[in-house]
Design a protein around this motif. Structure first.
Motif, PDB file in Angstrom:
ATOM      1  N   LEU A 188       0.800  -1.115   0.138  1.00 14.57           N
ATOM      2  CA  LEU A 188       0.060   0.058   0.037  1.00 14.57           C
ATOM      3  C   LEU A 188       1.057   1.227   0.141  1.00 14.57           C
ATOM      4  O   LEU A 188       1.734   1.404   0.956  1.00 14.57           O
ATOM      5  CB  LEU A 188      -0.791  -0.126   1.325  1.00 14.57           C
ATOM      6  N   VAL A 189       0.684   2.132  -0.856  1.00 14.20           N
ATOM      7  CA  VAL A 189       1.654   3.201  -1.001  1.00 14.20           C
ATOM      8  C   VAL A 189       0.688   4.550  -0.911  1.00 14.20           C
ATOM      9  O   VAL A 189      -0.234   4.577  -1.853  1.00 14.20           O
ATOM     10  CB  VAL A 189       2.501   3.182  -2.540  1.00 14.20           C
ATOM     11  N   ARG A 190       0.747   5.300  -0.253  1.00 13.40           N
ATOM     12  CA  ARG A 190      -0.012   6.768  -0.060  1.00 13.40           C
ATOM     13  C   ARG A 190       0.765   7.861  -0.794  1.00 13.40           C
ATOM     14  O   ARG A 190       2.110   7.729  -0.374  1.00 13.40           O
ATOM     15  CB  ARG A 190      -0.211   7.206   1.217  1.00 13.40           C
ATOM     16  N   ALA A 191       0.297   8.390  -1.344  1.00 15.25           N
ATOM     17  CA  ALA A 191       0.783   9.523  -2.321  1.00 15.25           C
ATOM     18  C   ALA A 191       1.759  10.289  -1.308  1.00 15.25           C
ATOM     19  O   ALA A 191       2.806  10.670  -1.577  1.00 15.25           O
ATOM     20  CB  ALA A 191      -0.169  10.099  -3.207  1.00 15.25           C
ATOM     21  N   ARG A 192       0.986  10.785  -0.384  1.00 14.96           N
ATOM     22  CA  ARG A 192       1.666  11.862   0.726  1.00 14.96           C
ATOM     23  C   ARG A 192       2.958  11.229   1.222  1.00 14.96           C
ATOM     24  O   ARG A 192       3.635  12.173   1.920  1.00 14.96           O
ATOM     25  CB  ARG A 192       0.551  11.996   1.565  1.00 14.96           C
ATOM     26  N   ASP A 193       3.073  10.042   1.117  1.00 12.89           N
ATOM     27  CA  ASP A 193       4.312   9.401   1.884  1.00 12.89           C
ATOM     28  C   ASP A 193       5.608   9.236   1.004  1.00 12.89           C
ATOM     29  O   ASP A 193       6.496   8.727   1.270  1.00 12.89           O
ATOM     30  CB  ASP A 193       3.870   8.039   2.454  1.00 12.89           C
ATOM     31  N   VAL A 194       5.212   9.569  -0.357  1.00 13.41           N
ATOM     32  CA  VAL A 194       6.347   9.226  -1.459  1.00 13.41           C
ATOM     33  C   VAL A 194       6.996  10.733  -1.764  1.00 13.41           C
ATOM     34  O   VAL A 194       6.272  11.554  -2.049  1.00 13.41           O
ATOM     35  CB  VAL A 194       5.682   8.614  -2.741  1.00 13.41           C
TER      36      VAL A 194
ATOM     37  N   ARG B 111       6.414  10.724  -8.982  1.00 10.84           N
ATOM     38  CA  ARG B 111       6.287   9.832  -7.544  1.00 10.84           C
ATOM     39  C   ARG B 111       6.394   8.417  -7.768  1.00 10.84           C
ATOM     40  O   ARG B 111       5.665   7.765  -8.685  1.00 10.84           O
ATOM     41  CB  ARG B 111       4.932  10.310  -6.667  1.00 10.84           C
ATOM     42  N   LEU B 112       7.418   7.779  -7.584  1.00  6.37           N
ATOM     43  CA  LEU B 112       7.679   6.332  -7.793  1.00  6.37           C
ATOM     44  C   LEU B 112       6.951   5.500  -6.718  1.00  6.37           C
ATOM     45  O   LEU B 112       7.073   5.598  -5.461  1.00  6.37           O
ATOM     46  CB  LEU B 112       9.153   5.935  -7.515  1.00  6.37           C
ATOM     47  N   MET B 113       5.704   5.020  -7.260  1.00  4.84           N
ATOM     48  CA  MET B 113       4.869   4.224  -6.652  1.00  4.84           C
ATOM     49  C   MET B 113       5.105   2.893  -6.228  1.00  4.84           C
ATOM     50  O   MET B 113       4.809   2.221  -5.329  1.00  4.84           O
ATOM     51  CB  MET B 113       3.512   4.207  -7.122  1.00  4.84           C
ATOM     52  N   ARG B 114       5.809   1.978  -7.144  1.00  2.21           N
ATOM     53  CA  ARG B 114       6.016   0.808  -7.004  1.00  2.21           C
ATOM     54  C   ARG B 114       7.207   0.391  -7.966  1.00  2.21           C
ATOM     55  O   ARG B 114       7.307   0.794  -9.226  1.00  2.21           O
ATOM     56  CB  ARG B 114       5.016  -0.066  -7.283  1.00  2.21           C
TER      57      ARG B 114
ATOM     58  N   ASP C  84      13.067 -11.147 -16.299  1.00  2.00           N
ATOM     59  CA  ASP C  84      14.300 -10.435 -16.850  1.00  2.00           C
ATOM     60  C   ASP C  84      13.972  -8.988 -16.935  1.00  2.00           C
ATOM     61  O   ASP C  84      14.825  -8.240 -17.584  1.00  2.00           O
ATOM     62  CB  ASP C  84      14.889 -10.901 -18.195  1.00  2.00           C
ATOM     63  N   THR C  85      12.888  -8.428 -16.380  1.00  2.00           N
ATOM     64  CA  THR C  85      12.311  -7.075 -16.521  1.00  2.00           C
ATOM     65  C   THR C  85      12.127  -6.364 -15.239  1.00  2.00           C
ATOM     66  O   THR C  85      11.827  -6.977 -14.220  1.00  2.00           O
ATOM     67  CB  THR C  85      11.026  -6.833 -17.535  1.00  2.00           C
ATOM     68  N   VAL C  86      12.563  -5.054 -15.285  1.00  2.43           N
ATOM     69  CA  VAL C  86      12.092  -4.148 -13.923  1.00  2.43           C
ATOM     70  C   VAL C  86      11.043  -3.124 -14.758  1.00  2.43           C
ATOM     71  O   VAL C  86      11.376  -2.692 -15.701  1.00  2.43           O
ATOM     72  CB  VAL C  86      13.516  -3.395 -13.671  1.00  2.43           C
ATOM     73  N   LEU C  87       9.766  -3.112 -13.899  1.00  3.56           N
ATOM     74  CA  LEU C  87       8.851  -1.987 -13.981  1.00  3.56           C
ATOM     75  C   LEU C  87       8.976  -1.144 -12.901  1.00  3.56           C
ATOM     76  O   LEU C  87       9.005  -1.395 -11.822  1.00  3.56           O
ATOM     77  CB  LEU C  87       7.733  -2.797 -14.096  1.00  3.56           C
ATOM     78  N   GLU C  88       8.912   0.163 -13.249  1.00  5.08           N
ATOM     79  CA  GLU C  88       8.712   1.082 -12.269  1.00  5.08           C
ATOM     80  C   GLU C  88       7.407   2.100 -12.664  1.00  5.08           C
ATOM     81  O   GLU C  88       7.221   2.208 -13.744  1.00  5.08           O
ATOM     82  CB  GLU C  88       9.925   2.250 -12.552  1.00  5.08           C
ATOM     83  N   ILE C  89       6.461   1.927 -11.676  1.00  2.00           N
ATOM     84  CA  ILE C  89       5.243   2.722 -11.696  1.00  2.00           C
ATOM     85  C   ILE C  89       5.445   4.245 -11.236  1.00  2.00           C
ATOM     86  O   ILE C  89       5.649   4.223  -9.950  1.00  2.00           O
ATOM     87  CB  ILE C  89       4.116   1.705 -11.274  1.00  2.00           C
ATOM     88  N   TYR C  90       5.010   5.026 -11.787  1.00  2.00           N
ATOM     89  CA  TYR C  90       5.091   6.453 -11.353  1.00  2.00           C
ATOM     90  C   TYR C  90       3.536   7.149 -11.571  1.00  2.00           C
ATOM     91  O   TYR C  90       2.995   7.070 -12.560  1.00  2.00           O
ATOM     92  CB  TYR C  90       6.219   7.327 -12.154  1.00  2.00           C
ATOM     93  N   ASP C  91       3.270   7.942 -10.642  1.00  2.00           N
ATOM     94  CA  ASP C  91       2.229   8.810 -10.647  1.00  2.00           C
ATOM     95  C   ASP C  91       3.111  10.152 -11.301  1.00  2.00           C
ATOM     96  O   ASP C  91       3.883  10.772 -10.492  1.00  2.00           O
ATOM     97  CB  ASP C  91       1.781   9.146  -9.212  1.00  2.00           C
TER      98      ASP C  91
END
Length: 181
Positions: free
Chosen positions: A76-82, A93-96, A102-109
């Protein structure tokens, strides 16, 4: 550990793993040695460009620099904590971060502000962009795409690309896809 401390510890760890001096990392990233020293000590407020330059210089995904490694069942990622990484036009904001095979995924707001253009000279991997509100001109510098709410595009991150609003602020989801090293 604060976001600055995480970044500092990760910069130092990757620099030392690669046998790089602070001077050599400064040369490779085009970031002043004093700035790198501050970042490694957990001080400073890096821009998006600084973090991406370090990512390229150290040959690691951005998420390797800005996140602590954990393996919980529920995340659980709260925007206010990132912490927000900002440039002249974009707030990220890096959420996850996820390792998938063999792949890295970065999810950003991602928020793109009107009146400025965010450009990148390129980096490894692909960029996936899903606009949730507003209109965005995004993609390769020589042939960008105009996206509206619900529109999606994927393009190679290795070529010069840009982000620019068409009108007001844009909210979007950015997924960076990198090969795992």
């Amino acid at each position: 550990m604060s976001a600055g401390q995480v970044l500092g510890a990760n910069i130092r760890a990757f620099r030392e793993q690669r046998g790089l001096s602070l001077s050599e990392l400064a040369r490779r990233s085009s970031i002043a040695k004093g700035t790198l020293s501050q970042l490694e000590s957990g001080a400073g407020n890096p821009t998006i460009e600084t973090v991406f330059s370090l990512s390229n210089a150290l040959d690691v995904p951005v998420s390797e620099l800005v996140t602590e490694r954990t393996t919980p069942d529920v995340v659980l990622v709260r925007a206010r904590d990132v912490e927000v990484l900002s440039s002249n036009a974009v707030d990220l904001r890096l959420m996850r971060r996820m390792d998938v095979g063999d792949t890295v995924l970065e999810i950003y707001d991602q928020r793109v502000r009107p009146g400025a253009t965010q450009t990148s000279e390129g980096h490894p991997g692909k960029e996936h962009v899903l606009v949730t509100s507003g209109r965005l001109l995004v993609g390769p510098v020589d042939a960008p795409y105009e996206l509206g709410p619900g529109d999606y595009v994927c393009f190679p991150g290795s070529t010069p690309h840009s982000y620019e609003t068409v009108g007001g602020e844009v909210s979007s989801v950015l997924v960076l896809e990198y090969p795992k090293h």
